[in-house]
Scaffold this motif. Structure first.
Motif, PDB file in Angstrom:
ATOM      1  N   ASP A  31     -55.963 -18.245 -75.327  1.00 56.39           N
ATOM      2  CA  ASP A  31     -56.174 -19.915 -75.389  1.00 56.39           C
ATOM      3  C   ASP A  31     -55.819 -20.013 -76.889  1.00 56.39           C
ATOM      4  N   LYS A  34     -52.032 -20.206 -76.977  1.00 54.71           N
ATOM      5  CA  LYS A  34     -51.652 -21.330 -76.143  1.00 54.71           C
ATOM      6  C   LYS A  34     -51.895 -22.724 -77.079  1.00 54.71           C
ATOM      7  N   ASP A 101     -63.927 -25.296 -72.885  1.00 50.26           N
ATOM      8  CA  ASP A 101     -62.969 -26.100 -72.766  1.00 50.26           C
ATOM      9  C   ASP A 101     -62.652 -27.139 -73.825  1.00 50.26           C
ATOM     10  N   ARG A 136     -59.275 -28.747 -72.867  1.00 51.04           N
ATOM     11  CA  ARG A 136     -58.302 -28.342 -71.675  1.00 51.04           C
ATOM     12  C   ARG A 136     -58.523 -29.470 -70.499  1.00 51.04           C
ATOM     13  N   GLU A 137     -57.226 -29.923 -70.137  1.00 46.26           N
ATOM     14  CA  GLU A 137     -57.310 -30.734 -69.134  1.00 46.26           C
ATOM     15  C   GLU A 137     -56.103 -30.346 -68.119  1.00 46.26           C
ATOM     16  N   GLU A 140     -54.441 -27.121 -69.268  1.00 47.68           N
ATOM     17  CA  GLU A 140     -53.211 -27.429 -70.270  1.00 47.68           C
ATOM     18  C   GLU A 140     -54.294 -27.909 -71.670  1.00 47.68           C
ATOM     19  N   TRP A 141     -53.763 -27.253 -72.715  1.00 45.36           N
ATOM     20  CA  TRP A 141     -54.501 -27.619 -73.980  1.00 45.36           C
ATOM     21  C   TRP A 141     -53.975 -29.122 -74.307  1.00 45.36           C
TER      22      TRP A 141
END
Length: 150
Positions: A31, A34, A101, A136-137, A140-141
């Motif tokens: 994460d 990313k 998240d 996080r949605e 995707e961040w």
């Protein structure tokens, strides 16, 4: 002899690849990696005036302490694109903290930009620190708030 040398080189490279993970090649990105990619992409988008490249990383639910929402960020980015040229941003490596998240990235930055019209928008030469909040949605961040370092 040349074949033997080539074989040794290939085996050495293969062995190194199995013990030294290279981000993006075979290993799943963390994460933190990313998020670092998102922040790098946002920087490139601002520098090149690609508003929608930046907005691709902004949550539609964006809201910050100044009361700005997604539409305000879009308008601000359009203003930057129209008003400035040769935008250059330098950033420190972000310190990224992921909590489920949600995440936040802390970084220092410097920004310089030439004004298209100094009477309408003065040249920029600023340094500072910022906290970027992400959520996080759909896997995707996305950036949900930019704010001053607290």
């Amino acid at each position: 002899m040349k074949r033997a040398s080539l074989a040794v080189v290939l085996l050495t490279v293969a062995a190194c690849q199995s013990t030294l993970p290279i981000p993006g090649l075979g290993a799943k990105a963390t994460d933190e990696e990313k998020i670092a990619v998102v922040l790098d992409d946002v920087q490139r988008g601002v520098e090149t005036g690609k508003v929608y490249k930046v907005l691709a990383h902004v949550s539609p639910r964006y809201h910050d302490a100044q009361g700005r929402d997604y539409e305000d960020i879009r308008e601000y980015l359009e203003f930057i694109r129209r008003s400035y040229r040769n935008v250059r941003i330098t950033r420190t490596r972000p310190r990224i903290v992921v909590e489920g998240d949600t995440a936040r990235a802390l970084e220092a930055f410097g920004t310089i930009a030439e004004s298209q019209d100094p009477d309408a928008a003065p040249p920029v030469n600023v340094q500072g620190q910022v906290t970027v909040h992400l959520v996080r949605e759909d896997g995707e961040w996305k950036i949900c708030e930019w704010g001053e370092l607290q």
